[in-house]
Scaffold this active site. Sequence first.
Site, PDB file in Angstrom:
ATOM      1  CD  GLU A   1      19.035  80.516  88.855  1.00  0.00           C
ATOM      2  OE1 GLU A   1      17.921  80.054  89.247  1.00  0.00           O
ATOM      3  OE2 GLU A   1      19.845  81.170  89.498  1.00  0.00           O
TER       4      GLU A   1
ATOM      5  CG  HIS B   1      15.087  78.634  92.535  1.00  0.00           C
ATOM      6  ND1 HIS B   1      15.601  79.240  93.563  1.00  0.00           N
ATOM      7  CD2 HIS B   1      14.309  77.412  93.098  1.00  0.00           C
ATOM      8  CE1 HIS B   1      15.232  78.719  94.962  1.00  0.00           C
ATOM      9  NE2 HIS B   1      14.489  77.694  94.360  1.00  0.00           N
TER      10      HIS B   1
END
Length: 70
Positions: A60, A58
């Site tokens: 992040e 993802h």
Amino acid sequence: MNQKFNFIDNCGMKIALSEAKQAYTNDEVPVGAALFLNNRLISTGYNLVHTTKDATMHAEMVCLRKWKST
């Protein structure tokens, strides 16, 4: 809720949106991330889940992994 955003907040959102556009271009879910430390940009990332076939990639996490590798 009355919340004020500063210049760094606005820059961070613009950078994250730019990263999200890159994800979209690569047929990923359009999410981007920008990581700041002491008001300084230190890393960016965007979703790579489909590209890498890795559910942990993802935006992040990509951003943190890029920062850690520098």
